[in-house]
Enzyme design. Structure first.
Site, short mmCIF file in Angstrom:
data_model
loop_
_atom_site.label_atom_id
_atom_site.label_comp_id
_atom_site.label_asym_id
_atom_site.label_seq_id
_atom_site.Cartn_x
_atom_site.Cartn_y
_atom_site.Cartn_z
N LEU A 14 1.06 -1.35 -0.04
CA LEU A 14 -0.02 0.05 -0.17
C LEU A 14 0.53 1.32 -0.15
CD1 LEU A 14 -2.77 -0.83 2.87
CD2 LEU A 14 -3.34 -0.72 0.03
N ASP A 70 12.59 0.15 2.57
CA ASP A 70 11.65 1.55 3.09
C ASP A 70 13.24 1.81 3.93
OD1 ASP A 70 9.19 1.08 2.26
OD2 ASP A 70 9.31 -0.23 3.34
N ASP A 147 -1.35 -10.91 10.20
CA ASP A 147 -0.84 -11.96 9.80
C ASP A 147 -0.40 -12.60 11.71
OD1 ASP A 147 -0.77 -11.25 7.39
OD2 ASP A 147 1.82 -10.22 7.66
N ILE A 148 -0.46 -14.01 10.91
CA ILE A 148 0.26 -14.64 12.29
C ILE A 148 1.41 -14.09 12.91
CG2 ILE A 148 0.87 -16.22 13.48
CD1 ILE A 148 -1.33 -17.56 11.60
N THR A 191 -11.64 -1.23 5.57
CA THR A 191 -10.68 -0.62 6.11
C THR A 191 -11.84 -0.52 7.77
OG1 THR A 191 -10.72 0.88 4.60
CG2 THR A 191 -10.48 2.30 6.85
N LYS A 223 -18.63 7.94 7.42
CA LYS A 223 -18.27 6.77 7.60
C LYS A 223 -17.59 6.37 8.77
CE LYS A 223 -20.76 2.52 5.36
NZ LYS A 223 -21.12 2.44 3.98
N VAL A 241 -0.44 8.97 -6.60
CA VAL A 241 0.16 11.04 -7.03
C VAL A 241 0.36 10.01 -8.76
CG1 VAL A 241 0.70 11.24 -5.15
CG2 VAL A 241 2.37 10.05 -6.21
N CYS A 381 28.76 -1.64 -9.05
CA CYS A 381 29.54 -2.63 -8.68
C CYS A 381 29.96 -4.20 -9.94
CB CYS A 381 28.43 -3.01 -7.38
SG CYS A 381 29.00 -4.14 -6.39
N MET A 384 30.83 -2.49 -12.18
CA MET A 384 32.50 -1.96 -12.82
C MET A 384 33.56 -3.07 -12.95
SD MET A 384 35.25 -0.79 -9.96
CE MET A 384 36.91 -2.25 -10.00
N HIS A 507 29.03 1.71 -4.07
CA HIS A 507 26.88 1.39 -4.89
C HIS A 507 27.26 3.40 -4.48
CE1 HIS A 507 25.41 -2.20 -5.82
NE2 HIS A 507 27.22 -3.10 -4.15
N GLU A 509 24.20 5.07 -5.06
CA GLU A 509 22.59 5.36 -5.68
C GLU A 509 22.18 5.33 -4.05
OE1 GLU A 509 24.53 2.35 -6.04
OE2 GLU A 509 23.10 0.86 -6.27
N1 GLN Z 1 28.13 -10.52 -7.27
C1 GLN Z 1 30.06 -9.05 -7.20
C2 GLN Z 1 30.16 -9.48 -6.49
O1 GLN Z 1 30.04 -10.02 -5.67
C3 GLN Z 1 29.04 -7.97 -7.55
C4 GLN Z 1 28.64 -7.80 -6.29
C5 GLN Z 1 26.92 -6.13 -6.91
O2 GLN Z 1 26.94 -5.52 -7.45
N2 GLN Z 1 26.33 -5.90 -5.49
O3 GLN Z 1 31.94 -8.67 -5.74
#
Ligand code: GLN
Length: 546
Positions: A14, A70, A147-148, A191, A223, A241, A381, A384, A507, A509
């Protein structure tokens, strides 16, 4: 200190996490210090061992915790930096309780869900409260009411509210108000029933957030208010949205969610100013430019598998007033049909992280296509490692070069296991995880983007660049532009003779935020924009001659 618990009812998916994160944004804009955390009722100790098909992306924190996606929303929507203590699973709870039992901590008592498991859960909230000193701690409970496996968490929340005093706690229930086509009506019964289910265990929510596809008319709000025992104002409509998840906080503010929370907690705060957030949202919705980016992966059909990457692209796009037309390419399709069909019309190619050998050759083909056609490339990762294999094979002539992850007998293991990883047999939390420092070499693309010689980035991998091949590859135009401070691990690579070809073992990101795009993503999108505008000038030439 105040506590907000966010539960979910009727169905999963949701957007509870987004609601919790958005409330975090709203309260932060009112000057409050907010920390978000997630309780997940499943028995895995963490999601690190789960497939993206089961769970979507695994989000990595500074301290190396592998957590629920999350938490990515929480970090992107608020300024709070989270730790492993902000994601508690039943697996962790039981692991800890059983360890204590074995140690004899329970002094001969029978160990039970109540009080031992519930105490463990409550202690976690107290610990986070003490360590963060936040004004408000928002805790999202995963799963759906009924959920249990969620019951011990809800019981712990009920007790917690009793312990700290109900005036310090708000329960928010996120629920679905479905539209029944045949009746042409929105229905409130699910609800009502899911709130009744919460009341059965002693929890009375003060606010319900109703996910709906249509406006919630006043009679429906009344209601729900009547049958759920909630004030009419606190029945919040949360329609889908239209454009971007970053609209959600603005939408919930219109519905007065933050105002109601502040009233319930007796917080006095000035009207929040959303100008910066709103201008970010405007740039996401109405960009002047547009680029087409191919994400070449193997979980492209899953909305959640590369979540942080899609978000980081959005942030970078907004930073350059540029919309992202994201083309999700399955690398196995490239193996079947070749790269032209998918990649000849894109302005940038991104290869995300991944594990296992499926689809690897398609990714190597995509990296080659980017290199040979001067298409901006960003490798994350695994991306590369793919770039390294491709360059070794096709530029340095190292036939069958590979990573030992995919081909253990390769004659040229340009990517191989770290020594410290050789004897690791356990899968859980055993990779190189979390924030490590990278030294960035001057006069490189990486330095130009970071404008710094040291950076900290988050990792999640086992395999590494093999130094044995470094000299040979550098002689051929492969640039190692970032390493660990002792120079033992390659962290960033780029190509000398290419408009933009950059990849990192970490990473980036995970550190991108709205209004603060990660420099690698920003550089990548700007390069894609440059490519697009130079393509259109080139294409324009023959037209004008004609
Ligand atoms: N599988 C690769 C490693 O373990 C790359 C891991 C990844 O992209 N997070 O090094």
């Amino acid at each position: 200190m105040k506590y907000i618990f966010v539960t979910g009812g009727v169905v999963s998916s949701l957007g509870k996490g987004l609601c919790a994160a958005s409330l975090g944004t709203l309260l932060e804009h009112r000057g409050l210090k907010v920390i978000l955390q997630k309780f997940d009722p499943y028995l895995n100790v963490d999601p690190g061992t789960m497939s993206p098909f089961q769970h979507g992306e695994v989000y990595v924190l500074d301290d190396g915790a592998e957590t629920d996606l999350d938490l990515g929303h929480y970090e992107r929507f608020t300024s709070g930096v989270l730790s492993r203590f902000n994601n508690l699973t039943s697996g962790q709870v039981y692991e800890s309780v059983i360890r204590k039992e074995r140690r004899g901590d329970y002094l001969g008592k029978t160990v039970q869900v109540i009080p031992h498991v519930t105490d463990e859960i409550k202690n976690r909230i107290h610990r986070v409260a003490k360590e963060t000193q936040a004004d408000v701690i928002i805790t999202e409970i995963g799963g759906t009411t009924g959920d249990i496996e969620g019951l011990p968490f809800l019981e712990a929340m009920r007790q917690f509210a009793h312990d700290v005093g109900p005036e310090n706690v708000i329960f928010i229930h996120v629920t679905l108000v479905p539209f029944i086509q045949a009746a042409g009506e929105l229905k409130t019964k699910p609800t009502q029933q899911s709130v009744a289910k919460l009341r059965e265990i002693g929890i009375q929510p003060q606010i319900v957030i109703c996910r709906t596809e249509h406006p919630l008319e006043p009679e429906l709000r009344e209601k729900i208010s009547l049958f759920c025992n909630i004030s009419t104002r606190a029945v919040i409509e949360a329609r889908d949205v239209e454009h971007t998840i970053y609209e959600v906080p603005l939408y919930l503010h219109e519905e007065k969610l933050d105002e109601i929370v502040c009233e319930l907690f007796d917080f006095k705060s000035a009207e929040p100013n959303f100008d910066r957030w709103r201008s970010f949202v405007d740039r996401v919705i109405n960009p002047t430019h547009k680029v087409r980016i191919a994400v070449v992966g193997k979980y492209i059909e899953l909305q959640d598998a590369y979540k942080s990457i899609y978000e980081a692209l959005t942030h970078a796009g907004a930073g350059s007033d540029c919309g992202i037309d994201c083309l999700r390419v399955d690398s196995e399709d490239i193996e079947r049909a070749g790269p032209d069909l998918y990649l000849s019309d894109v302005d940038g190619i991104l290869i995300p992280g991944g594990f296992g050998d499926r689809g690897i050759e398609g990714k190597i083909t995509a990296a080659r296509f980017a290199r040979e056609h001067d298409i901006p490339y960003l490798g994350l990762c695994l991306g590369m490692q793919i770039a390294t294999i491709e360059f070794a094979r096709n530029v340095c002539g190292l036939e069958d070069a590979n990573s030992t992850e995919f081909y253990p007998e390769t004659p040229h293991p340009v990517i191989c296991l770290l020594e410290e990883q050789q004897d690791v047999t356990e899968k859980g939390a055993s990779m190189r995880l979390g924030t490590c420092v990278t030294d960035v070499k001057a006069s490189t693309r990486a330095f130009e983007l970071y404008k710094s010689t040291t950076v900290s980035e988050r990792h999640r991998h086992r395999y590494e660049f093999n130094h044995h091949y470094r000299q040979k590859m550098e002689d051929a135009g492969f640039v190692v532009s970032g390493t660990s401070p002792d120079d033992s691990l390659v962290e960033i690579i780029e190509l000398r003779d290419h408009p933009f070809y950059l990849a990192s073992q970490f990473h980036p990101e995970f550190l991108s935020k709205p209004n603060r795009p990660h420099p690698f993503f920003a550089g990548f999108i700007n390069a894609a924009l440059r490519k697009k505008s130079s393509d259109s000038t080139e294409k324009a030439v023959p037209v004008s001659h004609a």
